[in-house]
Write an enzyme that holds these catalytic residues in place. Structure first.
Site, mmCIF file in Angstrom:
data_model
loop_
_atom_site.group_PDB
_atom_site.id
_atom_site.type_symbol
_atom_site.label_atom_id
_atom_site.label_comp_id
_atom_site.label_asym_id
_atom_site.label_seq_id
_atom_site.Cartn_x
_atom_site.Cartn_y
_atom_site.Cartn_z
ATOM 1 N N HIS A 1 -8.595 -1.459 -5.611
ATOM 2 C CA HIS A 1 -8.534 -1.581 -7.355
ATOM 3 C C HIS A 1 -9.484 -2.197 -7.856
ATOM 4 O O HIS A 1 -9.482 -3.167 -7.580
ATOM 5 C CB HIS A 1 -6.794 -1.906 -7.648
ATOM 6 C CG HIS A 1 -6.270 -1.192 -6.923
ATOM 7 N ND1 HIS A 1 -5.033 -0.287 -7.654
ATOM 8 C CD2 HIS A 1 -6.021 -1.046 -5.633
ATOM 9 C CE1 HIS A 1 -4.496 0.114 -6.729
ATOM 10 N NE2 HIS A 1 -4.155 0.169 -5.159
ATOM 11 N N GLN B 1 0.695 -1.016 0.278
ATOM 12 C CA GLN B 1 0.158 -0.340 -0.381
ATOM 13 C C GLN B 1 0.679 0.532 -0.504
ATOM 14 O O GLN B 1 1.592 1.231 1.296
ATOM 15 C CB GLN B 1 -0.720 0.108 1.422
ATOM 16 C CG GLN B 1 -2.153 1.241 1.117
ATOM 17 C CD GLN B 1 -2.664 1.042 2.940
ATOM 18 O OE1 GLN B 1 -2.948 0.198 3.684
ATOM 19 N NE2 GLN B 1 -3.690 1.935 1.927
ATOM 20 N N VAL C 1 -0.733 4.477 -1.235
ATOM 21 C CA VAL C 1 -1.823 5.573 -0.907
ATOM 22 C C VAL C 1 -2.539 5.202 1.413
ATOM 23 O O VAL C 1 -3.152 4.147 0.648
ATOM 24 C CB VAL C 1 -2.436 6.118 -1.813
ATOM 25 C CG1 VAL C 1 -3.532 7.481 -0.887
ATOM 26 C CG2 VAL C 1 -1.905 6.446 -2.786
ATOM 27 N N HIS D 1 -8.555 1.822 -0.377
ATOM 28 C CA HIS D 1 -9.289 2.084 -1.492
ATOM 29 C C HIS D 1 -9.613 0.543 -2.344
ATOM 30 O O HIS D 1 -8.330 -0.030 -1.288
ATOM 31 C CB HIS D 1 -8.487 2.817 -2.672
ATOM 32 C CG HIS D 1 -6.939 2.336 -3.076
ATOM 33 N ND1 HIS D 1 -6.095 2.872 -1.465
ATOM 34 C CD2 HIS D 1 -6.123 2.198 -3.238
ATOM 35 C CE1 HIS D 1 -5.007 2.416 -1.694
ATOM 36 N NE2 HIS D 1 -4.545 2.191 -3.330
HETATM 37 P P1 AMP Z 1 -1.382 1.631 -3.366
HETATM 38 O O1 AMP Z 1 -0.733 0.699 -3.640
HETATM 39 O O2 AMP Z 1 -2.478 0.235 -3.266
HETATM 40 O O3 AMP Z 1 -1.783 1.948 -1.895
HETATM 41 O O4 AMP Z 1 -1.813 2.137 -4.641
HETATM 42 C C1 AMP Z 1 -2.152 3.838 -4.614
HETATM 43 C C2 AMP Z 1 -2.044 3.674 -5.932
HETATM 44 O O5 AMP Z 1 -2.360 5.004 -6.583
HETATM 45 C C3 AMP Z 1 -1.504 2.872 -7.173
HETATM 46 O O6 AMP Z 1 -2.062 2.554 -8.099
HETATM 47 C C4 AMP Z 1 -0.877 4.951 -7.603
HETATM 48 O O7 AMP Z 1 -1.049 4.409 -9.428
HETATM 49 C C5 AMP Z 1 -2.695 5.555 -7.673
HETATM 50 N N1 AMP Z 1 -2.154 6.817 -7.361
HETATM 51 C C6 AMP Z 1 -1.837 7.132 -6.889
HETATM 52 N N2 AMP Z 1 -1.347 9.396 -7.575
HETATM 53 C C7 AMP Z 1 -2.600 8.819 -7.905
HETATM 54 C C8 AMP Z 1 -3.721 10.294 -8.186
HETATM 55 N N3 AMP Z 1 -3.726 11.293 -8.472
HETATM 56 N N4 AMP Z 1 -4.576 10.267 -8.938
HETATM 57 C C9 AMP Z 1 -4.612 8.719 -9.812
HETATM 58 N N5 AMP Z 1 -4.893 7.761 -9.117
HETATM 59 C C10 AMP Z 1 -3.337 8.177 -8.168
#
Ligand code: AMP
Length: 116
Positions: A103, A95, A97, A101
């Site tokens: 995917h 993770q 962010v 969320h």
């Molecule tokens: P995770 O690694 O599961 O936390 O996924 C975070 C996801 O957020 C990644 O696939 C990123 O490409 C996506 N992400 C990060 N910043 C943005 C943004 N500004 N808009 C859309 N997606 C984003």
């Protein structure tokens, strides 16, 4: 107060996002760095850091997120052929962010369990 996550900033309109769905509880946006032809993130408006932080009061919200995943998959045209649903949790879960969320990945053949 903790700093806002990038997803909260998108939800609040402070930075742009490509929205494909919104309701009072969650939004769905296109991933900025798509790993598949369809790559949408379903994000609760409530900034829950991770699946590990869900509490009993989030019971309905957690179910709602899955119902929205289903809706998004239909809307994106991958429901029939199939798609993958992923929630990364914490550092070793990959993770990046810290705002829960889901995917939704589709539009190509998936293999294995994404264990890379
Ligand atoms: P995770 O690694 O599961 O936390 O996924 C975070 C996801 O957020 C990644 O696939 C990123 O490409 C996506 N992400 C990060 N910043 C943005 C943004 N500004 N808009 C859309 N997606 C984003």
């Amino acid at each position: 107060m903790a700093e806002k996550t990038i997803f909260s900033r998108i939800i609040d309109g402070e930075i742009p996002g490509s929205f494909v769905y919104q309701d009072e509880h969650c939004v769905a946006i296109r991933d900025i760095n798509p790993a598949a032809p369809v790559h949408v993130l379903v994000i609760p408006r409530k900034p829950i850091p991770s699946i590990a932080d869900l509490t009993p009061e989030d019971h309905a919200l957690a179910g709602h997120l899955l119902m929205v995943v289903r809706k998004v998959a239909e809307q994106e045209g991958v429901a029939e052929r199939g798609y993958r649903v992923v929630i990364n949790a914490g550092d070793e879960g990959g993770q990046t962010v810290p705002h829960l969320h889901v995917h939704v990945l589709g539009g190509k053949q998936m293999h294995g369990h994404g264990t890379a």
